[in-house]
Design an enzyme around this catalytic site. Structure first.
Site, short mmCIF file in Angstrom:
data_model
loop_
_atom_site.label_atom_id
_atom_site.label_comp_id
_atom_site.label_asym_id
_atom_site.label_seq_id
_atom_site.Cartn_x
_atom_site.Cartn_y
_atom_site.Cartn_z
CE LYS A 171 -69.89 -31.92 -58.82
NZ LYS A 171 -70.81 -31.65 -59.73
NE ARG A 172 -68.05 -21.60 -61.33
CZ ARG A 172 -68.62 -22.31 -62.21
NH1 ARG A 172 -68.66 -23.46 -62.42
NH2 ARG A 172 -68.93 -21.76 -63.45
#
Length: 277
Positions: free
Chosen positions: A94-95
């Site tokens: 979830k960057r």
């Protein structure tokens, strides 16, 4: 690397669209594993061995490894190396950051010569726009899985805000789908949002949807398939805790397999109903 067609072929061959989430927590794994040099890797290895014929994907969640520092990172690297290469391997990271930082995140998870890992896909948050997503697409054949509509309680805080393009989550899907095709971009859509799948399919008819929330979070597989399945299936449904923590004794792997098999049978029935297998 796993192409879209290879993923579809795996689904038909295994009669499954299951993703096993490796959210492996040192505080929750069976106690006897802690005698091993790397308890997390030993746990993951045994889960993989008993589920690899039942699933088409694995998804380690980066947080569970990063929280343990260097030893956690080594567990993640060793786990990636052990994952079956015919299964789509996803790093749930979830960057989301500006371009030059996203370049480095992409290198961390996609460039084996630099980091020791080369996952097929990564989850990303699109809040910062194009330059937070496209650096990952620069890696040929890699998938970007964009957060669209999540199962979380807080999803209503932002994802349902009204914009000129409809709800914010709809605007995200519409915009990101112009950056690459259905062979490079997937979307995260929570299983507890099953009635929204019909709407989502208007904007992403051919994209695969990564669907967490079935099992421990209460999502309904039949509902997800009813509203979200397309001609190629188009779904990768993740189950983590309900599988990997199905048992807590020395037979934990057997319990994990039984739970994965139960889900796979349900998936087979849905695929047969849709005429896909």
């Amino acid at each position: 690397m796993i192409s879209r067609q290879q993923l579809v072929d795996q689904i038909k061959q295994k009669k499954s669209f299951l993703c096993v989430g490796l959210d492996s927590d040192i505080d929750k794994i069976p106690e006897f594993l802690k005698q091993y040099p790397d308890p997390i890797f030993e746990f993951n290895k045994r889960i993989i061995e008993v589920t690899k014929d039942l699933c088409v994907s694995y998804k380690p969640n980066a947080a569970f490894y990063e929280a343990r520092g260097l030893k956690g990172l080594q567990s993640l690297i060793d786990t990636w190396k052990y994952l079956p290469k015919d299964c789509l391997n996803i790093i749930d990271a979830k960057r989301g950051d500006i371009g030059n930082t996203s370049d480095k995140y992409a290198q961390a998870f996609f460039n084996e010569s630099a980091s020791g890992m080369s996952f097929d896909a990564i989850t990303v948050t699109p809040y910062m726009g194009n330059d937070s997503v496209t650096p990952y697409l620069a890696y040929e054949g890699k998938w970007v899985i964009v957060l669209a509509l999540t199962s979380s309680v807080g999803s209503k805080d932002f994802q349902y805000l009204e914009t000129n393009e409809g709800f914010l989550y709809e605007a995200v899907i519409k915009k990101t789908n112009t950056w690459a095709g259905a062979d490079r971009i997937m979307y995260v859509v929570g299983a507890t949002k099953s009635t929204e799948f019909t709407n989502i399919r208007q904007y992403a008819p051919d994209n695969f949807l990564l669907v967490p929330g079935v099992g421990a979070q209460g999502g309904n597989l039949e509902e997800v398939c009813k509203y979200g399945m397309n001609k190629d299936c188009g779904l990768i449904v993740n189950a983590s805790r309900s599988i990997i923590y199905a048992g807590n004794g020395e037979d934990f792997a057997d319990a994990a397999r039984e739970e994965a098999k139960s889900i796979q049978r349900q998936m087979q029935a849905e695929l047969e109903k849709a005429g896909i297998v």
